[in-house]
Write a protein that holds these residues in place. Structure first.
Motif, mmCIF file in Angstrom:
data_model
loop_
_atom_site.group_PDB
_atom_site.id
_atom_site.type_symbol
_atom_site.label_atom_id
_atom_site.label_comp_id
_atom_site.label_asym_id
_atom_site.label_seq_id
_atom_site.Cartn_x
_atom_site.Cartn_y
_atom_site.Cartn_z
ATOM 1 N N SER A 1 0.828 -1.213 0.000
ATOM 2 C CA SER A 1 0.000 0.000 0.000
ATOM 3 C C SER A 1 0.862 1.263 0.000
ATOM 4 C CB SER A 1 -0.944 0.000 1.216
ATOM 5 O OG SER A 1 -0.203 -0.108 2.414
ATOM 6 N N GLU B 1 10.687 3.291 6.147
ATOM 7 C CA GLU B 1 10.534 1.841 6.268
ATOM 8 C C GLU B 1 11.458 1.321 7.365
ATOM 9 O OE1 GLU B 1 8.654 -0.834 5.117
ATOM 10 O OE2 GLU B 1 10.053 -1.965 6.371
ATOM 11 N N ARG C 1 8.559 -11.607 3.623
ATOM 12 C CA ARG C 1 7.182 -11.108 3.754
ATOM 13 C C ARG C 1 6.236 -12.300 3.924
ATOM 14 N NH1 ARG C 1 6.423 -5.193 2.883
ATOM 15 N NH2 ARG C 1 8.544 -4.751 3.382
ATOM 16 N N GLY D 1 0.665 -15.029 0.775
ATOM 17 C CA GLY D 1 0.522 -16.068 -0.244
ATOM 18 C C GLY D 1 0.784 -15.551 -1.652
ATOM 19 N N GLY E 1 -1.354 -14.304 -3.784
ATOM 20 C CA GLY E 1 -2.468 -14.427 -4.734
ATOM 21 C C GLY E 1 -3.077 -13.051 -4.942
ATOM 22 N N ARG F 1 5.814 -11.763 -3.000
ATOM 23 C CA ARG F 1 5.570 -10.473 -2.365
ATOM 24 C C ARG F 1 6.773 -9.540 -2.414
ATOM 25 N NH1 ARG F 1 1.997 -8.337 1.121
ATOM 26 N NH2 ARG F 1 3.289 -6.489 1.033
ATOM 27 N N VAL G 1 9.334 3.945 12.830
ATOM 28 C CA VAL G 1 8.585 5.078 13.402
ATOM 29 C C VAL G 1 8.090 4.715 14.803
ATOM 30 C CG1 VAL G 1 6.530 6.527 13.141
ATOM 31 C CG2 VAL G 1 7.911 5.923 11.134
ATOM 32 N N THR H 1 -2.937 -16.375 10.979
ATOM 33 C CA THR H 1 -2.574 -16.908 9.664
ATOM 34 C C THR H 1 -1.177 -17.520 9.671
ATOM 35 O OG1 THR H 1 -1.586 -14.831 8.945
ATOM 36 C CG2 THR H 1 -3.915 -15.131 8.454
ATOM 37 N N ASP I 1 -3.498 -2.769 5.321
ATOM 38 C CA ASP I 1 -3.853 -3.460 6.574
ATOM 39 C C ASP I 1 -4.010 -2.490 7.739
ATOM 40 O OD1 ASP I 1 -3.768 -5.826 5.211
ATOM 41 O OD2 ASP I 1 -1.973 -6.616 6.192
ATOM 42 N N GLY J 1 -5.834 -9.277 0.808
ATOM 43 C CA GLY J 1 -5.451 -7.954 1.305
ATOM 44 C C GLY J 1 -4.656 -7.138 0.311
ATOM 45 N N LEU J 2 -4.142 -7.793 -0.739
ATOM 46 C CA LEU J 2 -3.297 -7.056 -1.684
ATOM 47 C C LEU J 2 -4.110 -6.092 -2.543
ATOM 48 C CD1 LEU J 2 -0.741 -9.806 -2.754
ATOM 49 C CD2 LEU J 2 -0.319 -7.771 -1.382
HETATM 50 C C1 LIG Z 1 -0.200 -15.499 5.931
HETATM 51 C C2 LIG Z 1 -0.756 -14.449 5.038
HETATM 52 C C3 LIG Z 1 -1.059 -14.738 3.723
HETATM 53 C C4 LIG Z 1 -1.629 -13.771 2.893
HETATM 54 N N1 LIG Z 1 -1.911 -14.094 1.609
HETATM 55 C C5 LIG Z 1 -2.479 -13.171 0.809
HETATM 56 C C6 LIG Z 1 -2.771 -13.473 -0.538
HETATM 57 O O1 LIG Z 1 -2.465 -14.554 -1.055
HETATM 58 N N2 LIG Z 1 -3.396 -12.533 -1.292
HETATM 59 C C7 LIG Z 1 -3.731 -11.314 -0.771
HETATM 60 O O2 LIG Z 1 -4.339 -10.503 -1.486
HETATM 61 N N3 LIG Z 1 -3.431 -10.987 0.499
HETATM 62 C C8 LIG Z 1 -2.804 -11.873 1.294
HETATM 63 N N4 LIG Z 1 -2.481 -11.537 2.570
HETATM 64 C C9 LIG Z 1 -2.759 -10.164 3.034
HETATM 65 C C10 LIG Z 1 -1.680 -9.205 2.520
HETATM 66 O O3 LIG Z 1 -0.404 -9.745 2.742
HETATM 67 C C11 LIG Z 1 -1.794 -7.863 3.229
HETATM 68 O O4 LIG Z 1 -3.121 -7.429 3.175
HETATM 69 C C12 LIG Z 1 -0.865 -6.836 2.590
HETATM 70 O O5 LIG Z 1 0.460 -7.185 2.862
HETATM 71 C C13 LIG Z 1 -1.137 -5.442 3.109
HETATM 72 O O6 LIG Z 1 -0.148 -4.561 2.608
HETATM 73 P P1 LIG Z 1 0.275 -3.287 3.469
HETATM 74 O O7 LIG Z 1 1.192 -2.505 2.615
HETATM 75 O O8 LIG Z 1 -0.922 -2.624 4.019
HETATM 76 O O9 LIG Z 1 1.067 -3.873 4.741
HETATM 77 P P2 LIG Z 1 2.413 -4.678 4.786
HETATM 78 O O10 LIG Z 1 2.642 -5.458 3.572
HETATM 79 O O11 LIG Z 1 2.392 -5.403 6.108
HETATM 80 O O12 LIG Z 1 3.540 -3.555 4.841
HETATM 81 C C14 LIG Z 1 3.749 -2.777 5.990
HETATM 82 C C15 LIG Z 1 5.143 -2.182 5.897
HETATM 83 O O13 LIG Z 1 5.339 -1.281 6.984
HETATM 84 C C16 LIG Z 1 6.599 -1.520 7.593
HETATM 85 N N5 LIG Z 1 6.489 -1.073 8.990
HETATM 86 C C17 LIG Z 1 5.786 -1.667 9.979
HETATM 87 N N6 LIG Z 1 5.918 -0.968 11.115
HETATM 88 C C18 LIG Z 1 6.709 0.101 10.814
HETATM 89 C C19 LIG Z 1 7.197 1.196 11.595
HETATM 90 N N7 LIG Z 1 6.905 1.347 12.876
HETATM 91 N N8 LIG Z 1 7.990 2.101 10.978
HETATM 92 C C20 LIG Z 1 8.299 1.977 9.647
HETATM 93 N N9 LIG Z 1 7.873 0.956 8.883
HETATM 94 C C21 LIG Z 1 7.072 0.030 9.468
HETATM 95 C C22 LIG Z 1 6.802 -3.013 7.420
HETATM 96 O O14 LIG Z 1 8.169 -3.372 7.525
HETATM 97 C C23 LIG Z 1 6.253 -3.226 6.021
HETATM 98 O O15 LIG Z 1 7.216 -2.997 5.032
HETATM 99 C C24 LIG Z 1 -1.885 -12.472 3.398
HETATM 100 C C25 LIG Z 1 -1.534 -12.152 4.715
HETATM 101 C C26 LIG Z 1 -0.957 -13.112 5.522
HETATM 102 C C27 LIG Z 1 -0.568 -12.731 6.922
#
Ligand SMILES: Cc1cc2nc3c(=O)[nH]c(=O)nc-3n(C[C@H](O)[C@H](O)[C@H](O)COP(=O)(O)OP(=O)(O)OC[C@H]3O[C@@H](n4cnc5c(N)ncnc54)[C@H](O)[C@@H]3O)c2cc1C
Length: 376
Positions: free
Chosen positions: A14, A33, A41, A44, A46, A95, A119, A170, A267, A279-280
């Protein structure tokens, strides 16, 4: 200290998407970051090909496998297969490649990146956000995008997001060979995880194994036992899986996703599907929509951030409200759900269409209601 336009906390799916779109419009944007690399990461991978809509460049270089069939099973038996129609297939990506690919595009468009910037503090002083890292570094920004994933403390601190947060338990792992998984076929198994399911996605030279439990209040999941039951059918041993468990924040009601000069995405905004853990797609959608509204806001349309919350509710939240209801009924009575839901002649196709982004839960619910109302 230089004042930047937008600080993005978190360089995941995101955050990098928001950064790319802001940088493309020449906004001074910086990703903060906490890690120094994208390895490890938990996901999955997908992803609906509908996400292509939010990028002016092709995502195809990072697609490991295009899924054309989805196979469902109950305790490795009673299998049904749904074929995905050509226009909206479901992709499998790695991922680290997805996040890295979008980050590169953002950096090439002028975005900055600070790594090992964990942060720990976020404050607002006379319309300027001040963000502090664990090591004491500080950044000042006109606006902030909260993109730090499921463990984000900021929604509660800022009184944003759903009234109550909800987490799925998960697991995600990788096996470095294909076993006997069918080519271009994703597998969903509903009879082995209490209040949830286990899945297997082929990804070129490897297979992604995942599982999630969505209702259990204790959220305990006997991962090894489930792997032992599930994997032999695919020609694997549980000892071949390298993976880890993670709490995943899932959608749990509509909530405000914006404050003055601040937006939640991915998320951190509790957007993940509470039925299928997708969640992607909402992470990329929210990154895109957040950037769009922030660009107007930075250009002087000071009341437009509320539109971000409204758009996400309309384009995603309304479907998730139905996803949550379906999840609560299905995972409470999964055997009945599998027989009446998945094994209905049209159902596998509908689930496959949800995964590919062709249909929403809202569309499905409207069809069912219409069918019930007009049933003779
Ligand atoms: C086991 C599992 C399987 C999944 N499989 C799928 C799938 O197949 N298909 C799908 O669509 N979704 C899947 N998901 C959901 C998907 O992975 C998430 O919805 C997605 O990663 C959300 O992206 P995001 O950028 O919001 O968060 P994230 O990908 O979690 O990224 C958050 C980022 O913030 C950074 N961060 C965290 N805290 C701090 C801080 N304090 N300071 C600075 N940086 C920080 C982290 O290092 C990370 O880089 C799965 C989730 C899990 C747990």
């Amino acid at each position: 200290m230089t004042l930047i336009d937008v600080a993005i906390i978190g360089g995941g799916a995101s955050g990098t998407t928001a950064a790319f779109h802001l940088a493309c419009k020449s906004k001074n944007v910086c990703i903060l970051e906490k890690n120094s690399s994208f390895q490890g990461r938990t996901c999955g991978g997908g992803i609906s090909s509908a996400v292509q809509n939010w990028f002016p460049f092709q995502l195809s270089p990072i697609v490991e496998e295009v899924i054309t069939n989805v196979e469902f099973s109950w305790c490795n038996a009673d299998k049904v297969v749904a074929e995905l129609s050509g226009s909206s297939p479901f992709w499998i990506v790695k991922r680290e490649n997805l996040d890295g690919f979008i980050l590169d595009k953002a950096l090439n468009s002028g975005c900055n990146l600070l790594t090992t910037f964990k942060v720990v503090d976020l404050k607002k002083h006379s319309n300027i956000w001040q963000i502090t890292a664990l090591d004491g570094r500080q950044i000042e920004a006109k606006a902030v995008v909260i993109a730090d994933g499921s463990n984000s403390p900021w929604p509660q601190a800022l009184n944003l997001g759903p009234y109550q947060q909800k987490f799925a338990s998960t697991f995600s792992g990788t096996i470095k060979r294909r076993g006997n998984i069918k080519s271009e076929t994703a597998r969903f198994e509903f009879g082995m995880v209490k209040n949830g399911f286990v899945w297997a996605f082929p990804a070129n030279d490897e297979v992604k194994i995942g599982m999630g439990t969505f209702l259990d209040k204790n959220n305990l999941m006997p991962v090894n036992q489930i792997l032992k039951s599930f994997l032999p059918d695919l020609g694997f041993e549980p000892s071949e899986v390298i993976g880890n468990e993670k709490k995943l924040r899932v959608w749990n009601g509509h909530g405000k996703l914006n404050g003055e000069g601040i937006l939640l995405v991915g998320d951190a905004a509790s957007l993940c599907d509470p039925f299928l853990a997708e969640g992607l797609r909402p992470a990329l959608m929210s990154g895109f929509e957040a950037a769009k509204n922030l660009i107007y806001w930075l250009d002087g349309e000071i009341n437009c951030l509320g539109e971000y919350t409204e758009t996400m509710q309309k384009k995603w939240g309304n479907s998730m409200a139905w996803g949550k209801r379906i999840s609560q009924v299905f995972y409470r009575f999964p055997k009945v759900g599998y027989q009446l839901g998945v094994k209905r002649p049209t159902a596998p196709k509908r689930i496959a269409q949800i995964l590919s982004g062709e249909l929403s839960y809202e569309d499905i619910a409207k069809r069912v209601i219409k069918r019930l109302l007009f049933k003779k």
